[in-house]
Design an enzyme around this catalytic site. Structure first.
Site, PDB file in Angstrom:
ATOM      1  CG  LEU A 166      -1.791  -1.264   1.320  1.00 16.49           C
ATOM      2  CD1 LEU A 166      -2.415  -1.405   2.674  1.00 16.49           C
ATOM      3  CD2 LEU A 166      -2.843  -1.230   0.227  1.00 16.49           C
ATOM      4  CD1 TRP A 168       4.128   7.253   0.459  1.00 16.98           C
ATOM      5  CD2 TRP A 168       2.782   9.040   0.534  1.00 16.98           C
ATOM      6  NE1 TRP A 168       4.480   8.096  -0.572  1.00 16.98           N
ATOM      7  CE2 TRP A 168       3.664   9.198  -0.548  1.00 16.98           C
ATOM      8  CE3 TRP A 168       1.838  10.049   0.777  1.00 16.98           C
ATOM      9  CZ2 TRP A 168       3.644  10.319  -1.397  1.00 16.98           C
ATOM     10  CZ3 TRP A 168       1.815  11.149  -0.062  1.00 16.98           C
ATOM     11  CH2 TRP A 168       2.705  11.280  -1.129  1.00 16.98           C
ATOM     12  CB  SER A 246       5.231   4.807  -7.983  1.00 17.59           C
ATOM     13  OG  SER A 246       6.100   3.768  -7.576  1.00 17.59           O
ATOM     14  CE1 TYR A 256      11.118  -7.203  -6.866  1.00 19.80           C
ATOM     15  CE2 TYR A 256       9.103  -6.522  -5.754  1.00 19.80           C
ATOM     16  CZ  TYR A 256      10.426  -6.287  -6.093  1.00 19.80           C
ATOM     17  OH  TYR A 256      11.046  -5.145  -5.636  1.00 19.80           O
ATOM     18  CB  CYS A 303      -3.513   7.950  -7.856  1.00 21.18           C
ATOM     19  SG  CYS A 303      -5.118   7.473  -7.231  1.00 21.18           S
ATOM     20  CD  GLU A 401       1.449  10.089  -9.903  1.00 20.27           C
ATOM     21  OE1 GLU A 401       2.356   9.243  -9.924  1.00 20.27           O
ATOM     22  OE2 GLU A 401       0.297   9.844  -9.518  1.00 20.27           O
TER      23      GLU A 401
HETATM   24  P1  NAD Z   1       5.511   3.661  -3.992  1.00 21.95           P
HETATM   25  O1  NAD Z   1       5.353   2.901  -5.252  1.00 21.95           O
HETATM   26  O2  NAD Z   1       6.800   4.291  -3.693  1.00 21.95           O
HETATM   27  O3  NAD Z   1       5.218   2.706  -2.741  1.00 21.95           O
HETATM   28  C1  NAD Z   1       4.047   1.924  -2.647  1.00 21.95           C
HETATM   29  C2  NAD Z   1       4.340   0.703  -1.811  1.00 21.95           C
HETATM   30  O4  NAD Z   1       5.306  -0.110  -2.476  1.00 21.95           O
HETATM   31  C3  NAD Z   1       4.917   1.018  -0.428  1.00 21.95           C
HETATM   32  O5  NAD Z   1       4.353   0.139   0.515  1.00 21.95           O
HETATM   33  C4  NAD Z   1       6.394   0.763  -0.614  1.00 21.95           C
HETATM   34  O6  NAD Z   1       7.068   0.386   0.573  1.00 21.95           O
HETATM   35  C5  NAD Z   1       6.397  -0.389  -1.601  1.00 21.95           C
HETATM   36  N1  NAD Z   1       7.641  -0.459  -2.386  1.00 21.95           N
HETATM   37  C6  NAD Z   1       8.452   0.572  -2.742  1.00 21.95           C
HETATM   38  N2  NAD Z   1       9.523   0.095  -3.428  1.00 21.95           N
HETATM   39  C7  NAD Z   1       9.362  -1.253  -3.507  1.00 21.95           C
HETATM   40  C8  NAD Z   1      10.132  -2.303  -4.079  1.00 21.95           C
HETATM   41  N3  NAD Z   1      11.292  -2.069  -4.696  1.00 21.95           N
HETATM   42  N4  NAD Z   1       9.658  -3.567  -3.981  1.00 21.95           N
HETATM   43  C9  NAD Z   1       8.506  -3.821  -3.337  1.00 21.95           C
HETATM   44  N5  NAD Z   1       7.744  -2.877  -2.765  1.00 21.95           N
HETATM   45  C10 NAD Z   1       8.161  -1.610  -2.842  1.00 21.95           C
HETATM   46  O7  NAD Z   1       4.297   4.674  -3.980  1.00 21.95           O
HETATM   47  P2  NAD Z   1       3.974   5.786  -2.894  1.00 21.95           P
HETATM   48  O8  NAD Z   1       5.002   6.848  -3.062  1.00 21.95           O
HETATM   49  O9  NAD Z   1       3.748   5.177  -1.554  1.00 21.95           O
HETATM   50  O10 NAD Z   1       2.539   6.313  -3.385  1.00 21.95           O
HETATM   51  C11 NAD Z   1       2.412   7.237  -4.387  1.00 21.95           C
HETATM   52  C12 NAD Z   1       2.023   6.562  -5.682  1.00 21.95           C
HETATM   53  O11 NAD Z   1       0.865   5.760  -5.513  1.00 21.95           O
HETATM   54  C13 NAD Z   1       1.674   7.570  -6.761  1.00 21.95           C
HETATM   55  O12 NAD Z   1       2.273   7.220  -7.982  1.00 21.95           O
HETATM   56  C14 NAD Z   1       0.158   7.446  -6.866  1.00 21.95           C
HETATM   57  O13 NAD Z   1      -0.356   7.841  -8.106  1.00 21.95           O
HETATM   58  C15 NAD Z   1      -0.076   6.024  -6.547  1.00 21.95           C
HETATM   59  N6  NAD Z   1      -1.447   5.780  -6.077  1.00 21.95           N
HETATM   60  C16 NAD Z   1      -2.328   5.158  -6.912  1.00 21.95           C
HETATM   61  C17 NAD Z   1      -3.638   4.921  -6.518  1.00 21.95           C
HETATM   62  C18 NAD Z   1      -4.609   4.201  -7.428  1.00 21.95           C
HETATM   63  O14 NAD Z   1      -5.626   3.748  -6.944  1.00 21.95           O
HETATM   64  N7  NAD Z   1      -4.329   4.087  -8.713  1.00 21.95           N
HETATM   65  C19 NAD Z   1      -4.059   5.341  -5.256  1.00 21.95           C
HETATM   66  C20 NAD Z   1      -3.154   5.976  -4.425  1.00 21.95           C
HETATM   67  C21 NAD Z   1      -1.843   6.188  -4.858  1.00 21.95           C
END
Ligand code: NAD
Length: 499
Positions: A166, A168, A246, A256, A303, A401
């Site tokens: 998830l 943040w 993201s 993975y 998002c 974004e």
């Molecule tokens: P992020 O991708 O950095 O992190 C999301 C999750 O992935 C976190 O729990 C993080 O710890 C984990 N993660 C990060 N790197 C990883 C890796 N190498 N391997 C496995 N897991 C990993 O995203 P964020 O910064 O927490 O959130 C922002 C992003 O989420 C934005 O791009 C936003 O658009 C998107 N978002 C999308 C929706 C949707 O419904 N489409 C909703 C909310 C947010």
């Protein structure tokens, strides 16, 4: 609720809060196997709130074993749907009862406004648990048409152990979007909250146990992406991953899966959503409120943020003047103050990233007409709501974004140009269209390749409508609606030969 209660009232709740520190595995709280912890920071002040267990592959392995055992013993997965329904309804009620505590916790953890936290946690989160609870004893299989020599049943079965990874920006709401259908379906779950916001998911685990979710069925693993996240993505005994975050990290989960057990991966990712205002739109308060909210809601850390505002050139100046008036009146500041409309960025690093985009916008020739820098007089990681005029679609700020409080106006000569620019993105999550002409509204909606198109009002829909993205915004998976259940259910054919 929030209107009558004061900043002081929420500060008092904050002072009394007991913040979770341990991981929740197999029905109990425990430190990480390595003994490691990480610091959790309040982004509105920069102060350390406390430490939290830093889970890695050893903890994920422990949680997967507990989740598998619970799934196989059938106490949850094979229970009558009425049983899961009763437990999830109790959980919804417990969340309602603890709304203020959870909302203040989330406010401290995220820098989101208390008003938004109260709304999401008091209304939306319990509604998710309630809605999927009520759906699950009304979800039927099928009987296929056959000759009299057979009876063919098409049944749905829980897929097994689900890894829910998830972001943040809406911490507890994103847990609810995924956990409610996963548990209703009968799955066991591993929840990996974002490292920036681990608190409310951990507190929810306690409430879930109180509601009657058995040990092992729900595990919450605070940790980092490269450690806990990757371990979930690569685990050979995790049956499905549902991810929100993201696009870059979503792609890792596909990797993975391909390098482990080919688990299905549901992806909800980034966006660069257009907000199209055609020349016949009425520039009333409602439209301008929607324009401002679509860009600045959750400080733009959303998002589906409609940062790209594509506006008919004929009405653009009037539009911009009205947007500016509302933007300049917005109150940025302490998130626990119910009067605050825009809270902080999630981290110092993210604040820097957003400010970097604003600089790039200036350098590439867009014109800042409101905001444009960090908020004066605030200790934490705030950015003023920023409006750009004279944005063109090729600019970096119109393509990437930003995930911060930035609104850009792109003037267009007609509907064809609006649609062309609206489509000019690698993402496909969301769009909004304002026009009084219903034919044009529907034609434009049909031509925009995205998962949700809102007409004459910015909205992501509601719990009954599926949410997800086309192109690089998502996979075929959808959160919300009856469609969300599909992520957590397998389809089995049982063919009975009749003698
Ligand atoms: P992020 O991708 O950095 O992190 C999301 C999750 O992935 C976190 O729990 C993080 O710890 C984990 N993660 C990060 N790197 C990883 C890796 N190498 N391997 C496995 N897991 C990993 O995203 P964020 O910064 O927490 O959130 C922002 C992003 O989420 C934005 O791009 C936003 O658009 C998107 N978002 C999308 C929706 C949707 O419904 N489409 C909703 C909310 C947010």
């Amino acid at each position: 609720m929030s209107a009558e209660k004061t900043f002081g009232y929420y500060k008092e709740i904050a002072a009394r809060l007991r913040l979770p520190e341990l991981a929740y595995i197999d029905g109990g709280f425990r430190p990480a196997s390595s003994g490691r912890v990480f610091e959790n920071v309040n982004p509105a002040t920069g102060e350390v709130l406390g430490t939290v267990a830093h889970c890695d592959h050893a903890d994920v392995d422990l949680a997967v074993r507990a989740a598998r055992r619970a799934f196989e013993d059938g106490g949850w997965s094979h229970a009558a749907p009425e049983h899961r329904k009763a437990v999830l309804l109790r959980l919804a009620e417990l969340v309602r009862r603890h709304t203020e505590e959870l909302a203040v916790m989330e406010c401290l953890d995220t820098g989101k406004t208390i008003t938004d936290c109260l709304h999401e946690i008091g209304n939306e989160v319990p509604t998710f648990f309630q809605w999927y609870a009520e759906l699950i004893d009304k979800t039927f299989g099928k009987v296929a048409p056959t000759g009299s020599d057979a009876l063919a049943l098409i049944v749905k079965e829980p897929i097994g152990v689900a890894g829910l990874v998830l972001p943040w920006n809406f911490p507890l709401l994103m847990v609810a979007w995924k956990l409610a259908p996963a548990l209703a379906a009968g799955c066991s779950a591993l929840v990996k909250p974002a490292e920036q916001t681990p608190l409310t998911a951990l507190r929810l685990a306690e409430l879930a146990a109180e509601a009657g979710v058995p040990p092992g069925v729900l595990n919450v693993l605070p940790g980092f992406g490269e450690t806990a996240g990757q371990a979930i993505g690569r685990h050979p005994d995790v049956d499905v991953v549902s991810f929100t975050g993201s696009t870059e990290v979503g792609a890792y989960f596909l990797k993975y899966a391909s390098e482990s057990n080919l688990k299905p991966v549901g992806l909800e990712m980034g966006g660069k959503s257009p907000f199209i205002v055609l020349d016949d739109a009425t520039l009333d308060d409602n439209l301008i409120d929607n324009a401002v909210r679509s860009a600045f809601w959750n400080a733009g850390q959303n998002c589906s943020a409609n940062m790209r505002q594509i506006v008919a050139a004929r009405i653009k100046d009037d539009y911009l003047a009205k947007v500016l008036e509302k933007t300049k009146a917005m109150k940025v500041g302490a998130p626990l103050d119910p009067a605050t409309q825009i809270g902080s960025m999630i981290t110092a690093e993210h604040q820097k990233r957003v400010l970097g985009y604003i600089e790039t916008g200036r350098r590439e020739g867009a014109k800042v007409v409101a905001g444009g820098g960090p908020t004066a007089g605030q200790g934490g990681y705030f950015v003023d709501p920023t409006v750009f005029d004279e944005v063109s679609p090729e600019m970096t700020i119109a393509r990437e974004e930003i995930f911060g409080p930035v609104l850009g106006v792109i003037p267009v000569k007609d509907v064809e140009e609006a649609v062309r620019i609206g489509r000019q993105t690698e993402y496909g999550l969301h769009a909004t269209v304002f026009t009084r002409d219903v034919d044009r509204a529907i034609q434009v909606a049909r031509r925009l390749p995205c998962g949700t198109v809102a007409i004459n009002g910015f909205t992501e829909g509601d719990i009954k409508t599926p949410f997800g993205g086309y192109r690089r915004s998502g996979s075929l998976a959808r959160d919300n609606g009856t469609e969300a259940l599909d992520q957590y259910l397998q389809t089995k054919t049982i063919w009975i030969s009749v003698g």
